[in-house]
Design a protein around this motif. Structure first.
Motif, PDB file in Angstrom:
ATOM      1  N   ARG A   1      12.432   3.497   3.492  1.00 44.69           N
ATOM      2  CA  ARG A   1      12.269   2.171   4.124  1.00 44.69           C
ATOM      3  C   ARG A   1      12.038   1.105   3.055  1.00 44.69           C
ATOM      4  N   LEU A   2      11.183   1.413   2.099  1.00 42.64           N
ATOM      5  CA  LEU A   2      10.909   0.451   1.023  1.00 42.64           C
ATOM      6  C   LEU A   2      12.163   0.173   0.208  1.00 42.64           C
ATOM      7  N   THR A   3      12.991   1.197   0.039  1.00 44.37           N
ATOM      8  CA  THR A   3      14.247   1.004  -0.692  1.00 44.37           C
ATOM      9  C   THR A   3      15.161   0.048   0.059  1.00 44.37           C
ATOM     10  N   ARG A   4      15.280   0.245   1.372  1.00 46.91           N
ATOM     11  CA  ARG A   4      16.143  -0.645   2.170  1.00 46.91           C
ATOM     12  C   ARG A   4      15.637  -2.080   2.127  1.00 46.91           C
ATOM     13  N   GLU A   5      14.340  -2.244   2.276  1.00 46.80           N
ATOM     14  CA  GLU A   5      13.774  -3.599   2.351  1.00 46.80           C
ATOM     15  C   GLU A   5      13.819  -4.321   1.014  1.00 46.80           C
ATOM     16  N   ASN A   6      13.873  -3.560  -0.085  1.00 48.59           N
ATOM     17  CA  ASN A   6      13.820  -4.190  -1.407  1.00 48.59           C
ATOM     18  C   ASN A   6      15.084  -3.927  -2.216  1.00 48.59           C
ATOM     19  N   ALA A   7      16.172  -3.580  -1.510  1.00 52.11           N
ATOM     20  CA  ALA A   7      17.419  -3.248  -2.218  1.00 52.11           C
ATOM     21  C   ALA A   7      17.888  -4.394  -3.104  1.00 52.11           C
ATOM     22  N   HIS A   8      17.655  -5.637  -2.659  1.00 56.95           N
ATOM     23  CA  HIS A   8      18.117  -6.789  -3.432  1.00 56.95           C
ATOM     24  C   HIS A   8      17.323  -6.976  -4.722  1.00 56.95           C
ATOM     25  N   LEU A   9      16.169  -6.317  -4.824  1.00 49.61           N
ATOM     26  CA  LEU A   9      15.342  -6.446  -6.019  1.00 49.61           C
ATOM     27  C   LEU A   9      15.567  -5.310  -7.022  1.00 49.61           C
ATOM     28  N   LEU A  10      16.159  -4.219  -6.559  1.00 49.33           N
ATOM     29  CA  LEU A  10      16.279  -3.034  -7.407  1.00 49.33           C
ATOM     30  C   LEU A  10      17.245  -3.286  -8.555  1.00 49.33           C
ATOM     31  N   PRO A  11      16.903  -2.826  -9.755  1.00 47.87           N
ATOM     32  CA  PRO A  11      17.737  -3.086 -10.933  1.00 47.87           C
ATOM     33  C   PRO A  11      18.991  -2.214 -10.952  1.00 47.87           C
ATOM     34  N   ASP A  12      19.892  -2.539 -11.864  1.00 49.15           N
ATOM     35  CA  ASP A  12      21.145  -1.789 -11.984  1.00 49.15           C
ATOM     36  C   ASP A  12      20.892  -0.317 -12.302  1.00 49.15           C
ATOM     37  N   SER A  13      19.819  -0.030 -13.019  1.00 54.72           N
ATOM     38  CA  SER A  13      19.531   1.359 -13.371  1.00 54.72           C
ATOM     39  C   SER A  13      19.335   2.203 -12.112  1.00 54.72           C
ATOM     40  N   TYR A  14      18.701   1.640 -11.087  1.00 49.21           N
ATOM     41  CA  TYR A  14      18.489   2.370  -9.833  1.00 49.21           C
ATOM     42  C   TYR A  14      19.822   2.690  -9.163  1.00 49.21           C
ATOM     43  N   HIS A  15      20.670   1.683  -9.034  1.00 45.87           N
ATOM     44  CA  HIS A  15      21.925   1.872  -8.314  1.00 45.87           C
ATOM     45  C   HIS A  15      22.845   2.847  -9.051  1.00 45.87           C
ATOM     46  N   ALA A  16      22.828   2.825 -10.388  1.00 39.89           N
ATOM     47  CA  ALA A  16      23.657   3.751 -11.157  1.00 39.89           C
ATOM     48  C   ALA A  16      23.182   5.187 -10.973  1.00 39.89           C
ATOM     49  N   LEU A  17      21.868   5.381 -10.982  1.00 39.44           N
ATOM     50  CA  LEU A  17      21.335   6.726 -10.762  1.00 39.44           C
ATOM     51  C   LEU A  17      21.645   7.208  -9.350  1.00 39.44           C
ATOM     52  N   ALA A  18      21.639   6.295  -8.392  1.00 45.62           N
ATOM     53  CA  ALA A  18      21.970   6.668  -7.010  1.00 45.62           C
ATOM     54  C   ALA A  18      23.400   7.206  -6.922  1.00 45.62           C
ATOM     55  N   LYS A  19      24.324   6.567  -7.628  1.00 45.58           N
ATOM     56  CA  LYS A  19      25.703   7.050  -7.647  1.00 45.58           C
ATOM     57  C   LYS A  19      25.797   8.424  -8.314  1.00 45.58           C
TER      58      LYS A  19
ATOM     59  N   ASP B   1       0.848  -1.190   0.000  1.00 43.68           N
ATOM     60  CA  ASP B   1       0.000   0.000   0.000  1.00 43.68           C
ATOM     61  C   ASP B   1       0.884   1.241   0.000  1.00 43.68           C
ATOM     62  N   LEU B   2       0.806   2.022  -1.092  1.00 47.39           N
ATOM     63  CA  LEU B   2       1.642   3.218  -1.225  1.00 47.39           C
ATOM     64  C   LEU B   2       0.874   4.500  -0.964  1.00 47.39           C
ATOM     65  N   THR B   3      -0.338   4.375  -0.451  1.00 44.92           N
ATOM     66  CA  THR B   3      -1.160   5.551  -0.187  1.00 44.92           C
ATOM     67  C   THR B   3      -0.478   6.465   0.818  1.00 44.92           C
ATOM     68  N   GLY B   4      -0.276   7.707   0.407  1.00 50.20           N
ATOM     69  CA  GLY B   4       0.313   8.692   1.302  1.00 50.20           C
ATOM     70  C   GLY B   4       1.748   8.407   1.692  1.00 50.20           C
ATOM     71  N   ALA B   5       2.460   7.627   0.878  1.00 45.02           N
ATOM     72  CA  ALA B   5       3.839   7.282   1.209  1.00 45.02           C
ATOM     73  C   ALA B   5       4.717   8.524   1.266  1.00 45.02           C
ATOM     74  N   THR B   6       5.426   8.704   2.358  1.00 51.35           N
ATOM     75  CA  THR B   6       6.307   9.849   2.551  1.00 51.35           C
ATOM     76  C   THR B   6       7.717   9.496   2.095  1.00 51.35           C
ATOM     77  N   GLY B   7       8.607  10.496   2.133  1.00 55.25           N
ATOM     78  CA  GLY B   7       9.993  10.234   1.792  1.00 55.25           C
ATOM     79  C   GLY B   7      10.614   9.190   2.694  1.00 55.25           C
ATOM     80  N   ARG B   8      10.269   9.249   3.997  1.00 58.66           N
ATOM     81  CA  ARG B   8      10.777   8.261   4.944  1.00 58.66           C
ATOM     82  C   ARG B   8      10.284   6.863   4.586  1.00 58.66           C
ATOM     83  N   GLU B   9       8.999   6.768   4.189  1.00 57.87           N
ATOM     84  CA  GLU B   9       8.439   5.476   3.804  1.00 57.87           C
ATOM     85  C   GLU B   9       9.136   4.934   2.562  1.00 57.87           C
ATOM     86  N   MET B  10       9.427   5.809   1.613  1.00 54.47           N
ATOM     87  CA  MET B  10      10.109   5.382   0.396  1.00 54.47           C
ATOM     88  C   MET B  10      11.519   4.875   0.716  1.00 54.47           C
TER      89      MET B  10
END
Length: 448
Positions: A306-324, A295-304
């Protein structure tokens, strides 16, 4: 699609046709162009006069766009210039129609006070049965007149007036005078109210078309090419040296570079590159976890985060490259090298400032479908098609995001993203409520 319609993200700013006089004028023009009429007394039209409800009634969503070329149009009001173009087959069509209305606004205002203006975007072909036929479309010219031929009558009257002024003993030419009186009764005083319409010819060398699965034609370049959104099978005999499909990312990158069509977002002047790239990362995150039922209703920056930490193993290479790249933009340090074969490469680019910037941003949206904001702004046809396939979680998030973050300041958002305002979109008002439960060119409207 209801989520989008209710938020003014689809069918926004259509022109409402409800008065008997406007319906009667529309039917005269429709009969004049197609031989058909509508029995509806209440419908909504886009900039070209196409009505989704009429298309449903006639069982013909292309009743003003036969075979997808030479689009016809019906103008009942100059207010249509703020409406979108539905079911667009060419990326240039709305821009041409908008320019025509702007250039002739005073004349069209006078003409549509009494009649509908019917016309056509005329090019040199009447079918595109093969991809090669697209290369015969080199220029577009608008032909338009009222259903009673007021513009043609005004032109004829002007010719006869010139003859009258130049011809010796014209006062004794009863036939000429009678013709002038007859034409003037149709046109009125053309000296005070001129009805001549400017009809320019618009070059169409670089454009997108929906035909053949979606093609980008870049003919007017130093290094011309055709780029196919789907397979390039069947495109072998085109009159250009290079033909690519979206899987050939290295070749597309070289094409864009050789023609100076793009610039890195992080090097664009006056751009908050870190904020733009961070938002693209969020879109990639949503795309990754959308099918998990979160449920992403009203998701704040903090919530996002948290979701990034919990799903880091699923995130594609494009995400990690943009993060750098975001880290470099914010704090400096080592420059992350992102080559053209990297899945993040096209997310880091925007069109350079040139006449075909809108077309290039449209292509970049096609190459980066997870960037839902750019997809919505630059390629609405593709946005609506892909939206229909998304899980409800992502539909909810995207509809709420676009309403809250984009609808509130469209011009500002486009300027921040692209450095100029693309022509694809105007500020739009919410759609009429009764259209939510009626038909549209995307069949999912009625079923959802």
């Amino acid at each position: 699609m209801k989520r989008l319609i209710q938020r003014g993200l689809m069918f926004g700013n259509l022109f409402h046709v409800s008065s008997p006089a406007l319906v009667e004028r529309y039917n005269r023009a429709l009969k004049h162009l197609t031989g058909k009429t509508t029995q509806l007394t209440d419908f909504h039209i886009d900039i070209s006069g196409f009505a989704p409800e009429v298309g449903d009634e006639l069982n013909d969503p292309e009743y003003l766009n036969h075979a997808g070329v030479n689009r016809q149009f019906i103008l009942l009001s100059t207010d249509q210039k703020r409406a979108p173009l539905l079911n667009a087959k060419f990326s240039t069509s709305r821009t041409i129609l908008r320019h025509f209305i702007d250039e002739n606004e005073a004349q069209l205002f006078a003409l549509t006070a009494r009649d509908a203006v019917a016309g056509e975007l005329v090019n040199s072909v009447y079918d595109v049965s093969t991809p090669a036929r697209l290369f015969d479309i080199r220029a577009i010219k608008i032909e338009a007149d009222t259903t009673t031929g007021t513009v043609q009558s005004a032109n004829d009257l002007a010719t006869k007036v010139d003859t009258f002024l130049e011809k010796e003993d014209a006062w004794f030419d009863d036939v000429l005078i009678a013709d002038m009186i007859s034409l003037a009764s149709k046109t009125g005083d053309t000296r005070r109210n001129p009805v001549r319409l400017k009809s320019e010819t618009f070059e169409q060398s670089n454009f997108w078309t929906a035909h053949f699965g979606g093609l980008y034609l870049f003919q007017g370049m130093d290094h011309p090419a055709v780029i196919a959104s789907t397979s390039k099978d069947g495109l072998e005999d085109l009159p250009v040296k290079y033909t690519f499909d979206l899987s050939e990312r290295n070749r597309i990158a070289k094409f864009l570079e050789f023609n100076d069509l793009v610039e890195p977002i992080v090097k664009a002047r006056g751009t908050d590159a870190a904020a733009i790239l961070s938002q693209k990362m969020e879109f990639i995150l949503i795309d990754t976890i959308a099918d998990q039922g979160i449920d992403l209703t009203g998701a704040t920056g903090r919530e996002m985060r948290r979701l990034t930490r919990e799903n880091a193993h699923l995130l594609p290479d494009s995400y990690h490259a943009l993060a750098k790249l975001v880290a470099w933009a914010k704090h400096g340090g080592t420059w992350p090298k992102i080559t053209s074969d990297h899945p993040a490469y096209f997310y880091t680019l925007r069109a350079a400032d040139h006449p075909d910037a809108d077309l290039v941003n449209m292509l970049l949206a096609d190459l980066c479908p997870a960037d839902i904001r750019q997809l919505f702004i630059c390629h609405k046809e593709l946005f609506y098609r892909t939206y229909a396939r998304w899980p409800d979680t992502k539909k909810d998030y995207v509809a709420r995001y676009l309403e809250a973050e984009y609808q509130s300041d469209k011009a500002g958002a486009r300027a921040a993203l692209f450095g100029h305002a693309p022509n694809m979109v105007d500020d739009v008002a919410p759609p009429p409520r009764d259209l939510i439960d009626r038909v549209g060119p995307w069949g999912a409207v009625r079923r959802k």
